[in-house]
Design a protein around this motif. Structure first.
Motif, PDB file in Angstrom:
ATOM      1  N   TRP A   1     -93.266 -24.763-109.190  1.00  0.00           N
ATOM      2  CA  TRP A   1     -93.385 -23.577-108.333  1.00  0.00           C
ATOM      3  C   TRP A   1     -92.384 -22.479-108.684  1.00  0.00           C
ATOM      4  N   CYS A   2     -91.660 -22.612-109.782  1.00  0.00           N
ATOM      5  CA  CYS A   2     -90.857 -21.468-110.248  1.00  0.00           C
ATOM      6  C   CYS A   2     -91.804 -20.334-110.607  1.00  0.00           C
ATOM      7  N   THR A   3     -91.303 -19.130-110.717  1.00  0.00           N
ATOM      8  CA  THR A   3     -92.184 -18.033-111.094  1.00  0.00           C
ATOM      9  C   THR A   3     -92.683 -18.243-112.519  1.00  0.00           C
ATOM     10  N   GLN A   4     -93.871 -17.785-112.784  1.00  0.00           N
ATOM     11  CA  GLN A   4     -94.411 -17.898-114.139  1.00  0.00           C
ATOM     12  C   GLN A   4     -93.676 -16.949-115.085  1.00  0.00           C
ATOM     13  N   ALA A   5     -93.108 -15.879-114.532  1.00  0.00           N
ATOM     14  CA  ALA A   5     -92.284 -14.983-115.353  1.00  0.00           C
ATOM     15  C   ALA A   5     -91.072 -15.735-115.891  1.00  0.00           C
ATOM     16  N   GLN A   6     -90.471 -16.588-115.054  1.00  0.00           N
ATOM     17  CA  GLN A   6     -89.325 -17.378-115.494  1.00  0.00           C
ATOM     18  C   GLN A   6     -89.752 -18.389-116.551  1.00  0.00           C
ATOM     19  N   ALA A   7     -90.933 -18.946-116.395  1.00  0.00           N
ATOM     20  CA  ALA A   7     -91.427 -19.910-117.377  1.00  0.00           C
ATOM     21  C   ALA A   7     -91.616 -19.252-118.735  1.00  0.00           C
ATOM     22  N   LEU A   8     -92.180 -18.047-118.757  1.00  0.00           N
ATOM     23  CA  LEU A   8     -92.372 -17.344-120.026  1.00  0.00           C
ATOM     24  C   LEU A   8     -91.044 -16.996-120.671  1.00  0.00           C
TER      25      LEU A   8
END
Length: 478
Positions: A391-398
């Protein structure tokens, strides 16, 4: 002379008063500033060919040779001025060296911009004789000024963050401080130089001392443009998420086709993996995964035609899937302890045991709303529970992915049926299968409970993702 430093660097930009500061530094016994020593277009000053017997060609070949020459100047503490577009190799050297004194000179960016525009118009970058002063007015360009400010801010944030991360500090000067002999003498004391100035050097004259409003030809246009600037960065989305590692072992590599899938947890991982396996006619267990960074890079070198991709899922759909699979579920792999903490501390309205037929749609809707409220606090760093990758932001994942490799493609789940087949055809699959759609969440799908309030809550929780990836209201893909 005893000092904590071996040399110094003045971080500045054009039209910030750096020439005036250098003149006064050079007036102090024991200090020597060598101009824009690492300007890519000249060395030190436009009319010089070398500094301390180091030519421009020698400097460009090995910037460390000039750094060493400046650092090892006998009986003086020497330094140079550095602008954001100077040799980046030197920036890395200086910022990592605590024996390099950092001086940061700033000026109101509007004043700097207008002064720069006037200097470009007149061709006069220094003024030593007031009788030779050339006059002109600047023409304000909103887009140009926006880029100008963004560049300055990005560089200042980089300097600040690097100093924080390396445990260093700098001596900060504003343009107006340069007119105070006490401040300049304070800088000398900070550098460890005993000499002091009785008065400032006045050989350089202010070129445009009048108010900025009188120096702009299109004042009304400038005023209107500035009124639209977010001066206090009100629209910035704060980010309190912890930095994450590259998670290379979770990457999925094709068994035959050189595709590298970097999955975002909580997204359509199973569907994409099944598609990759079907592409090569193998079971999903034959896909390559669990590699470390060295092994993954070796695979990339051996498959130079590889393409790297990931798939985004709508934030509301992703949050709901995680809620169903990890919070509601009591199967192996579910977050049982987190579920109990949410029940006890966040009043999550769920029974202690397994979900049964008494659990209604309205119960599910109410529980999911509480979960979204928890996510908002969790991502803001307000809870003791970890920020899970699901559930972290997908922006952080990228951002995490970029530490290992840059993605070739960022797809969206609702467009997989149209974007993945052409990617497969690139590798000689004439009639590739269309990926399966994600199964409906259980015990209730998002479509069963969706409303505008849930969408609004999710947009608040995942503001970064909505802004960065242009997500609109959720629509079912099945």
């Amino acid at each position: 002379m005893t000092t904590n430093f071996d040399y110094f660097i003045v971080f500045a930009e054009m039209r910030t008063g750096s020439n005036f500061l250098e003149t006064n530094l050079n007036a102090l016994d024991g200090l020597s500033c060598h101009g824009e020593a690492f300007n890519p277009h000249f060395i030190g000053y436009p009319d010089k060919t070398e500094i301390l017997e180091v030519s421009q060609a020698m400097r460009d070949s090995d910037p460390m040779c000039l750094v060493n020459a400046i650092r090892d100047t006998p009986d003086k503490l020497s330094g140079f001025r550095y602008f954001h577009n100077h040799d980046p190799r030197v920036l890395e050297i200086a910022m990592e060296d605590p024996r390099c004194a950092k001086i940061i000179l700033t000026r109101n960016p509007l004043d700097s911009y207008v002064s720069w525009k006037i200097a470009k118009e007149t061709g006069q970058w220094k003024l030593t004789n007031i009788k030779r002063r050339r006059e002109a007015q600047a023409t304000f360009n909103a887009n140009e000024f926006s880029r100008f400010v963004e560049t300055l801010q990005d560089f200042q944030v980089f300097l600040l963050n690097t100093l924080q991360q390396t445990g260093q500090t700098a001596f900060y000067l504003a343009y107006e401080d340069l007119q105070s002999v006490d401040v300049v003498n304070g800088l000398a004391k900070w550098l460890g130089v005993p000499s002091q100035l009785d008065a400032l050097d006045k050989s350089l004259k202010p070129q445009n001392p009048s108010p900025v409003t009188s120096k702009v030809a299109n004042l009304e246009e400038m005023t209107e443009a500035l009124s639209g600037l977010d001066r206090f960065n009100l629209t910035r989305t704060p980010n309190f998420e912890p930095r994450r590692g590259a998670a290379v072992p979770t990457y999925v590599l094709g068994a035959v086709t050189p595709l590298l899938f970097m999955p975002i947890k909580g997204g359509p991982e199973h569907q994409v993996k099944q598609w990759m396996a079907d592409l090569d006619g193998v079971p999903t267990e034959s896909l390559i995964t669990g590699l470390n960074q060295k092994q993954a890079r070796q695979w990339m070198r051996g498959n130079q035609e590889n393409r790297r991709f990931t798939v985004l899922r709508h934030p509301l759909a992703r949050a709901h899937t995680v809620f169903c699979n990890k919070i509601l579920s009591k199967e192996r792999g579910a977050f049982v302890k987190i579920r109990e903490t949410l029940r006890n501390q966040f009043n999550l309205p769920l029974p202690k045991g397994k979900i049964d037929s008494s659990y209604s749609k309205s119960d599910h809707r109410a529980a999911f709303e509480v979960f979204l409220g928890f996510l908002r606090m969790n991502l803001a760093g307000q809870t003791a529970i970890r920020v899970d990758g699901r559930w972290c932001t997908q922006a952080q994942a990228l951002s995490m992915f970029s530490e290992f490799a840059i993605l070739d493609y960022v797809f969206r789940e609702d467009e997989l049926a149209t974007v993945l087949p052409p990617l497969a055809q690139r590798y000689g699959h004439p009639d590739p299968a269309v990926p399966n759609t994600a199964p409906l969440d259980q015990p209730y799908s998002l479509a069963d409970i969706y409303d505008d309030k849930l969408e609004s809550m999710c947009a608040s929780v995942y503001q970064r993702d909505y802004q960065m990836f242009g997500f609109g209201p959720w629509r079912p893909t099945n």
